[in-house]
Write a protein that holds these residues in place. Structure first.
Motif, PDB file in Angstrom:
ATOM      1  N   ASP A   1      -3.608  12.745  17.201  1.00 63.87           N
ATOM      2  CA  ASP A   1      -5.059  12.784  17.369  1.00 63.87           C
ATOM      3  C   ASP A   1      -5.725  11.515  16.849  1.00 63.87           C
ATOM      4  O   ASP A   1      -6.782  11.563  16.212  1.00 63.87           O
ATOM      5  N   GLY A   2      -5.091  10.381  17.115  1.00 64.89           N
ATOM      6  CA  GLY A   2      -5.658   9.106  16.706  1.00 64.89           C
ATOM      7  C   GLY A   2      -5.495   8.771  15.241  1.00 64.89           C
ATOM      8  O   GLY A   2      -6.037   7.764  14.773  1.00 64.89           O
ATOM      9  N   ARG A   3      -4.753   9.585  14.507  1.00 69.77           N
ATOM     10  CA  ARG A   3      -4.542   9.364  13.073  1.00 69.77           C
ATOM     11  C   ARG A   3      -3.097   8.935  12.829  1.00 69.77           C
ATOM     12  O   ARG A   3      -2.151   9.519  13.364  1.00 69.77           O
ATOM     13  N   ARG A   4      -2.936   7.922  11.998  1.00 70.17           N
ATOM     14  CA  ARG A   4      -1.600   7.452  11.623  1.00 70.17           C
ATOM     15  C   ARG A   4      -0.879   8.501  10.782  1.00 70.17           C
ATOM     16  O   ARG A   4      -1.472   9.174   9.937  1.00 70.17           O
ATOM     17  N   LEU A   5       0.405   8.614  11.006  1.00 69.33           N
ATOM     18  CA  LEU A   5       1.264   9.452  10.177  1.00 69.33           C
ATOM     19  C   LEU A   5       2.277   8.548   9.493  1.00 69.33           C
ATOM     20  O   LEU A   5       3.354   8.278  10.019  1.00 69.33           O
ATOM     21  N   SER A   6       1.946   8.062   8.311  1.00 69.39           N
ATOM     22  CA  SER A   6       2.888   7.203   7.586  1.00 69.39           C
ATOM     23  C   SER A   6       4.023   8.051   7.028  1.00 69.39           C
ATOM     24  O   SER A   6       3.918   9.277   6.905  1.00 69.39           O
ATOM     25  N   ILE A   7       5.108   7.392   6.684  1.00 70.52           N
ATOM     26  CA  ILE A   7       6.230   8.112   6.073  1.00 70.52           C
ATOM     27  C   ILE A   7       5.816   8.664   4.716  1.00 70.52           C
ATOM     28  O   ILE A   7       6.222   9.763   4.325  1.00 70.52           O
ATOM     29  N   PHE A   8       4.990   7.926   4.000  1.00 71.45           N
ATOM     30  CA  PHE A   8       4.490   8.432   2.718  1.00 71.45           C
ATOM     31  C   PHE A   8       3.731   9.739   2.912  1.00 71.45           C
ATOM     32  O   PHE A   8       3.932  10.707   2.162  1.00 71.45           O
ATOM     33  N   ARG A   9       2.860   9.801   3.903  1.00 72.28           N
ATOM     34  CA  ARG A   9       2.068  11.010   4.129  1.00 72.28           C
ATOM     35  C   ARG A   9       2.935  12.175   4.589  1.00 72.28           C
ATOM     36  O   ARG A   9       2.635  13.328   4.268  1.00 72.28           O
ATOM     37  N   SER A  10       3.983  11.884   5.323  1.00 76.64           N
ATOM     38  CA  SER A  10       4.835  12.960   5.830  1.00 76.64           C
ATOM     39  C   SER A  10       5.820  13.468   4.792  1.00 76.64           C
ATOM     40  O   SER A  10       6.162  14.651   4.775  1.00 76.64           O
ATOM     41  N   TYR A  11       6.290  12.576   3.925  1.00 71.91           N
ATOM     42  CA  TYR A  11       7.322  12.949   2.959  1.00 71.91           C
ATOM     43  C   TYR A  11       6.774  13.174   1.551  1.00 71.91           C
ATOM     44  O   TYR A  11       6.972  14.232   0.951  1.00 71.91           O
ATOM     45  N   THR A  12       6.125  12.175   0.996  1.00 66.50           N
ATOM     46  CA  THR A  12       5.791  12.202  -0.430  1.00 66.50           C
ATOM     47  C   THR A  12       4.527  12.991  -0.727  1.00 66.50           C
ATOM     48  O   THR A  12       4.493  13.804  -1.656  1.00 66.50           O
TER      49      THR A  12
ATOM     50  N   VAL B   1       0.870  -1.169   0.000  1.00 67.12           N
ATOM     51  CA  VAL B   1       0.000   0.000   0.000  1.00 67.12           C
ATOM     52  C   VAL B   1       0.911   1.224   0.000  1.00 67.12           C
ATOM     53  O   VAL B   1       2.091   1.122   0.351  1.00 67.12           O
ATOM     54  N   LEU B   2       0.398   2.365  -0.410  1.00 68.49           N
ATOM     55  CA  LEU B   2       1.200   3.579  -0.313  1.00 68.49           C
ATOM     56  C   LEU B   2       1.656   3.767   1.137  1.00 68.49           C
ATOM     57  O   LEU B   2       0.844   3.789   2.057  1.00 68.49           O
ATOM     58  N   GLY B   3       2.951   3.890   1.317  1.00 67.25           N
ATOM     59  CA  GLY B   3       3.514   3.972   2.656  1.00 67.25           C
ATOM     60  C   GLY B   3       4.131   2.679   3.128  1.00 67.25           C
ATOM     61  O   GLY B   3       4.850   2.667   4.133  1.00 67.25           O
ATOM     62  N   GLY B   4       3.870   1.569   2.417  1.00 64.21           N
ATOM     63  CA  GLY B   4       4.474   0.290   2.780  1.00 64.21           C
ATOM     64  C   GLY B   4       4.221  -0.063   4.234  1.00 64.21           C
ATOM     65  O   GLY B   4       3.117   0.109   4.757  1.00 64.21           O
ATOM     66  N   GLY B   5       5.254  -0.522   4.900  1.00 65.48           N
ATOM     67  CA  GLY B   5       5.125  -0.918   6.294  1.00 65.48           C
ATOM     68  C   GLY B   5       4.677   0.213   7.201  1.00 65.48           C
ATOM     69  O   GLY B   5       4.003  -0.018   8.206  1.00 65.48           O
ATOM     70  N   SER B   6       5.033   1.445   6.870  1.00 66.65           N
ATOM     71  CA  SER B   6       4.656   2.575   7.725  1.00 66.65           C
ATOM     72  C   SER B   6       3.162   2.853   7.686  1.00 66.65           C
ATOM     73  O   SER B   6       2.664   3.649   8.484  1.00 66.65           O
ATOM     74  N   SER B   7       2.438   2.177   6.784  1.00 68.85           N
ATOM     75  CA  SER B   7       0.985   2.335   6.710  1.00 68.85           C
ATOM     76  C   SER B   7       0.220   1.205   7.387  1.00 68.85           C
ATOM     77  O   SER B   7      -0.999   1.284   7.521  1.00 68.85           O
ATOM     78  N   ILE B   8       0.925   0.143   7.800  1.00 63.19           N
ATOM     79  CA  ILE B   8       0.217  -0.962   8.455  1.00 63.19           C
ATOM     80  C   ILE B   8       0.847  -1.342   9.791  1.00 63.19           C
ATOM     81  O   ILE B   8       0.328  -2.216  10.485  1.00 63.19           O
ATOM     82  N   ASN B   9       1.931  -0.689  10.190  1.00 65.59           N
ATOM     83  CA  ASN B   9       2.622  -1.094  11.417  1.00 65.59           C
ATOM     84  C   ASN B   9       1.973  -0.459  12.653  1.00 65.59           C
ATOM     85  O   ASN B   9       0.948   0.221  12.565  1.00 65.59           O
ATOM     86  N   VAL B  10       2.610  -0.663  13.812  1.00 65.07           N
ATOM     87  CA  VAL B  10       2.065  -0.124  15.057  1.00 65.07           C
ATOM     88  C   VAL B  10       2.627   1.255  15.387  1.00 65.07           C
ATOM     89  O   VAL B  10       2.412   1.774  16.473  1.00 65.07           O
TER      90      VAL B  10
END
Length: 537
Positions: free
Chosen positions: A221-232, A110-119
Motif C-alpha cells: 500500500d505504498g509503504r516500505r517494509l524494511s527488514i528491521f520493521r518485519s523482523y526486529t 538508519v534502523l533497517g540499514g540498506g533495507s530502509s533506503i533501497n528500492v
C-alpha cells in the motif's frame, strides 16, 4: 527513538515499544549475552532470532537514527534518503576506467540499514550463486537446495501461488508489481529475441539461463517494509532486546584472541560493553572490514603502517570488493498517453552463452529515468526506460584504512570496469535493450531512441565510462571460504578469533545475481541458526 502506526501495528503496541526501549536505553547494561552490530538486512534478522529466546539478552547497535520518517516509510520517497543523514555518504576514489569519476556509494545509516533506503527489490540470487557459496565454504548447508527452504519458510508471497518455490505466512511480505500494456509488450519483445517469460522472478527463473518477469517488491500500500520493521520491530516490546540508536561501534575488545565486547560511541562518550557469548558484525561491506582492521584484524603490513597492533593477520579483509554497475538509463520516447506509469519488470540474461549464470540485468521502468550524466539528453516525459547493468563483474576492488581512528575515512578503490570484459558485457547489455526495444512487439511504444540515441563504438564506450553508476550492492570484502584470502569459515566465524562472527553481505564469496537484500536476509537467518546451535538455544 520514535515510532508511528504502520499497517496493523496498534498504537498500544507502539506505546509499549517506546516506553520499553526508552527504559532499556536509560538503563544500558555493561554486559549482554549477544551484541549484534548493525541493524540492516542481516543484523535485524540475527537480533530477532536470538531475542526469540527470552532467556538471552541481546543488544542491537545502530549508528543511525529512527526510520520513522517519510523518506523511509513512504516507498515513493526512497531517493530522498540518498545524501541525507540516513546515508553513510561513502565515495569511491577517482577511477581511471571511468574517466577519473568518483562514484557515490550509498549505504543505509538508519534502523533497517540498506533495507530502509533501497528500492525494495526482492531478488533471491541464482541457484549457481548459492551452490558456489557451498563449494567455497565446503558446506552443503549453503547450497541452493538448503537456501530455497529458508526462502520458502520466511516469505509471505502475494502473487500467484507457487508452493514448490514460494512461501506464505512468513515475516517477509513480497508482492509482484502489476503488469501493464507496455510491460506485457516488453515480455513479448523479449520472447521474440529468445528470452523466455516466467511466472515470477524468484521461482524457476533463478534456476534457468535467464528470463523476463515482473519485479517483486518489499512494500505494501505504498509503504516500505524494511527488514528491521518485519523482523526486529515486532519484538521490541520485550525486555531482552535492546535497540541502541545513534551508537557507532568503534572497536572490538579482546582478551588475547577472544572477543569479549565492543567499544561504542554514544551520547558523547565511549562505552565499553561486554558480550557474555558472542559478538556479530553486521555493519556492511565497508564498515565491517573497517572495524576489523581498526581492531587489529587484517593484513599485518597495512595495520603496522598505521600503528595498529596486530591481533590476527587476515590479508583478505577489505579485499575482493564487488558491486553491480548500471546505466540510468536507455530511454525511448513514445506517443503521449500510450504508456501509463506503474510497470516494472526485469530481464536477466547472458552476454556470452557459454556462461553458467546470467551476467546482465536490464530493468524496465515506465517513464524517463536518468542520472545527472545522462539528463543532458533531455528526454521527454512521454518515455520509458531500460536500465542495463552488469551483475557478474570480473573486476575486483579493495578497501584501505586512511588512519587508525574510528572517524578516519575509508579509501574505496572500487575498480569498476577494471577488467575489460566488464565493459564488453555492459555494451552487450545496452545492445540487448536496443534489440528488444526495436522488435515489432514494441513498435507502437517506440517513437525514437533518446538515450543513447545514435551513439556507437568508441562514443558509446565513452558514454558508459562517463555515466555508469553503482547499484550500491557493495559486498564480498570479508569473504567466506577456505583459501588464504578468506575471512570467515562456513560457520561465519572469523578465522583465528573466538566469539566473533560476521553476518552481512561482506561474507559473500561473489556478489549474487541481482539485488542483494534477499541474500543478506538468508545470511542473517543462517547466522542465527549457527548461534542457536552453538549455544544450545
Amino acid at each position: 527513538m520514535t515510532f508511528s502506526t504502520q499497517n496493523s501495528e496498534t498504537s498500544e503496541f507502539i506505546r509499549r515499544v517506546r516506553i520499553n526501549q526508552q527504559n532499556l536505553t536509560d538503563n544500558l547494561k555493561n554486559r549482554y549475552d549477544f551484541i549484534v552490530c548493525g541493524s540492516g538486512s542481516s543484523g535485524s534478522v540475527v537480533a530477532r532470532r536470538l531475542a526469540e529466546n527470552p532467556k538471552v539478552s541481546v543488544l542491537l547497535i545502530e549508528a543511525g537514527g529512527s526510520d520513522d520518517v517519510p523518506g523511509v516509510m513512504e516507498a515513493g520517497q526512497w531517493a530522498s534518503n540518498l545524501g541525507s543523514e540516513r546515508d553513510w555518504g561513502f565515495r569511491a576514489r577517482p577511477n581511471p576506467h571511468l574517466n577519473n569519476r568518483s562514484l557515490p556509494m550509498a549505504m543505509g545509516k538508519v534502523l533497517g540499514g540498506g533495507s530502509s533506503i533501497n528500492v525494495m527489490y526482492w531478488v533471491r540470487g541464482h541457484k549457481n550463486d548459492w551452490d558456489f557459496f557451498a563449494a567455497e565454504a565446503g558446506d552443503e548447508a549453503w547450497n541452493y537446495k538448503s537456501v530455497l527452504e529458508i526462502y520458502r519458510r520466511i516469505e509471505d508471497w502475494q502473487g500467484t501461488p507457487d508452493p514448490k518455490y514460494r512461501g506464505t505466512g512468513g515475516p517477509v511480505y513480497v508482492e509482484p508489481t502489476r503488469s501493464t500494456p507496455l510491460s506485457l509488450a516488453v515480455s513479448e519483445a523479449a520472447r521474440s529475441v529468445g528470452i523466455p517469460a516466467f511466472e515470477n522472478l524468484n521461482g524457476r527463473m533463478m534456476e534457468d539461463d535467464g528470463g523476463w518477469s515482473q519485479v517483486e517488491l518489499r512494500q505494501r500500500d505504498g509503504r516500505r517494509l524494511s527488514i528491521f520493521r518485519s523482523y526486529t520491530f515486532p519484538h521490541m516490546d520485550r525486555t531482552n532486546l535492546t535497540v541502541l540508536t545513534q551508537a557507532m561501534v568503534t572497536r572490538l575488545v579482546f582478551a588475547g584472541k577472544r572477543v569479549t565486547g565492543v567499544d561504542v560511541a554514544h551520547d558523547g562518550k565511549v562505552h565499553r560493553i561486554f558480550a557474555g557469548l558472542e559478538v556479530v558484525l553486521s555493519l556492511g561491506a565497508i564498515n565491517t572490514p573497517k572495524v576489523l582492521m581498526q581492531s587489529g584484524i587484517g593484513h599485518e603490513d597495512e595495520l603496522r603502517r598505521l600503528g595498529i597492533p596486530v591481533v590476527q593477520h587476515l590479508p583478505g579483509v577489505g579485499k575482493n570488493f564487488q558491486d553491480h554497475v548500471l546505466l540510468f538509463g536507455c530511454v525511448w520516447e513514445h506517443e503521449p498517453g500510450e504508456a501509463p506509469p506503474g510497470g516494472n519488470s526485469c530481464l536477466l540474461w547472458k552476454s556470452d552463452p557459454t556462461l553458467d549464470t546470467p551476467d546482465m540485468q536490464c530493468v524496465h521502468l515506465e517513464g524517463a529515468y536518468t542520472s545527472p550524466e545522462t539528463a543532458k539528453f533531455n528526454p521527454p516525459k512521454n518515455a520509458w526506460t531500460f536500465v542495463p547493468g552488469v551483475i557478474r563483474p570480473k573486476s575486483r576492488g579493495q578497501l584501505h584504512l586512511t588512519g587508525p581512528n574510528p572517524l578516519d575515512t575509508m579509501e574505496i578503490d572500487a575498480n569498476f570496469l577494471g577488467d575489460p570484459d566488464d565493459l564488453k558485457a555492459f555494451l552487450k547489455s545496452i545492445e540487448l535493450c536496443r534489440e528488444i526495444a526495436h522488435s515489432s512487439a514494441l513498435h507502437s511504444f517506440v517513437k525514437r531512441e533518446v538515450i543513447p540515441g545514435n551513439l556507437k563504438g568508441p562514443d558509446l564506450e565513452n558514454l558508459v565510462r562517463n555515466s555508469i553508476l553503482t547499484y550500491w550492492h557493495q559486498s564480498c570484502t570479508a569473504k567466506m571460504g577456505r583459501d588464504s584470502m578468506s575471512v570467515v569459515d562456513n560457520q561465519l566465524r572469523v578465522y583465528g578469533i573466538e566469539n566473533l562472527r560476521i553476518a552481512d553481505g561482506s561474507i559473500m564469496p561473489r556478489v549474487t545475481t541481482g539485488n542483494t537484500m534477499a541474500p543478506c536476509v538468508v545470511i542473517g537467518e543462517r547466522g542465527a541458526e549457527m548461534l542457536k546451535t552453538r549455544h544450545q538455544m
